[in-house]
Design a protein around this motif. Structure first.
Motif, short mmCIF file in Angstrom:
data_model
loop_
_atom_site.label_atom_id
_atom_site.label_comp_id
_atom_site.label_asym_id
_atom_site.label_seq_id
_atom_site.Cartn_x
_atom_site.Cartn_y
_atom_site.Cartn_z
N ASP A 112 42.73 16.62 -8.77
CA ASP A 112 43.06 15.21 -8.65
C ASP A 112 44.44 14.90 -9.23
N LEU A 116 47.25 15.47 -6.72
CA LEU A 116 47.21 14.69 -5.49
C LEU A 116 48.15 13.49 -5.57
N TRP A 126 43.58 7.00 8.53
CA TRP A 126 43.24 7.27 7.14
C TRP A 126 42.11 6.36 6.71
N LYS A 147 39.25 8.14 -3.11
CA LYS A 147 40.14 9.17 -2.59
C LYS A 147 40.58 8.79 -1.17
N TYR A 175 41.76 9.94 2.61
CA TYR A 175 41.57 11.03 3.56
C TYR A 175 42.31 10.72 4.86
N LYS A 204 36.11 17.02 2.50
CA LYS A 204 37.06 17.55 1.52
C LYS A 204 38.29 18.17 2.18
N TYR A 231 40.03 17.01 4.46
CA TYR A 231 40.98 16.00 4.90
C TYR A 231 41.54 15.17 3.75
N LEU A 232 41.25 15.57 2.53
CA LEU A 232 41.73 14.87 1.35
C LEU A 232 43.25 15.00 1.24
N THR A 276 44.75 10.15 -3.83
CA THR A 276 43.85 9.22 -4.49
C THR A 276 44.38 7.80 -4.30
#
Length: 132
Positions: free
Chosen positions: A3, A6, A24, A36, A38, A80, A82-83, A86
């Motif tokens: 995190d 990011l 998104w 979060k 994505y 996950k 496509y993360l 934040t």
């Protein structure tokens, strides 16, 4: 990717990504690690519920929608991939979100209690009617 590594995005930045070519959404809350961001553009055609349901919540906080559907652990693992970052939240918004999360936790059993009370009331009324 942790995190801390990011990128942080604002709600305004996320809100610009609402098309089939650039989609998104935000998923996550105070109870599961925070909001979060994505980029699910490349997943739209593969989504079992169809692209339209994801486009309906694109560019916004879709956490409640995601949780209400009851997605599987496999779906959560797929997400996950496509993360991209934040959600950057200011202190006032963070405090409000924490308040809402705590209120949800505290009020979780009230619906079940109401059902129980209605059932008991129905039994009492039914008993009373049979005694007349």
């Amino acid at each position: 990717m942790t995190d801390e590594s990011l990128k942080e995005y604002t709600m305004e930045e996320v809100a610009k990504h609402t098309s089939e070519k650039d989609c998104w959404l935000i998923i996550g809350n105070m109870n599961n690690g925070g909001s979060k961001v994505y980029d699910i553009t490349s997943y739209l055609d593969d989504h079992p519920g169809g692209a339209e349901v994801m486009l309906d919540v694109s560019g916004q906080d879709a956490d409640e929608f995601f949780e209400d559907i009851g997605h599987s652990n496999d779906a959560r693992e797929e997400l996950k991939k496509y993360l991209i970052g934040t959600l950057k939240v200011d202190e006032a918004t963070l405090a409000r979100k924490m308040e809402l999360a705590n209120a949800k936790k505290a009020g979780g059993g009230s619906g079940q209690m109401m059902v129980l009370l209605i059932a008991i009331l129905a039994l009492i009324v039914g008993y009373y009617k049979t005694q007349m």
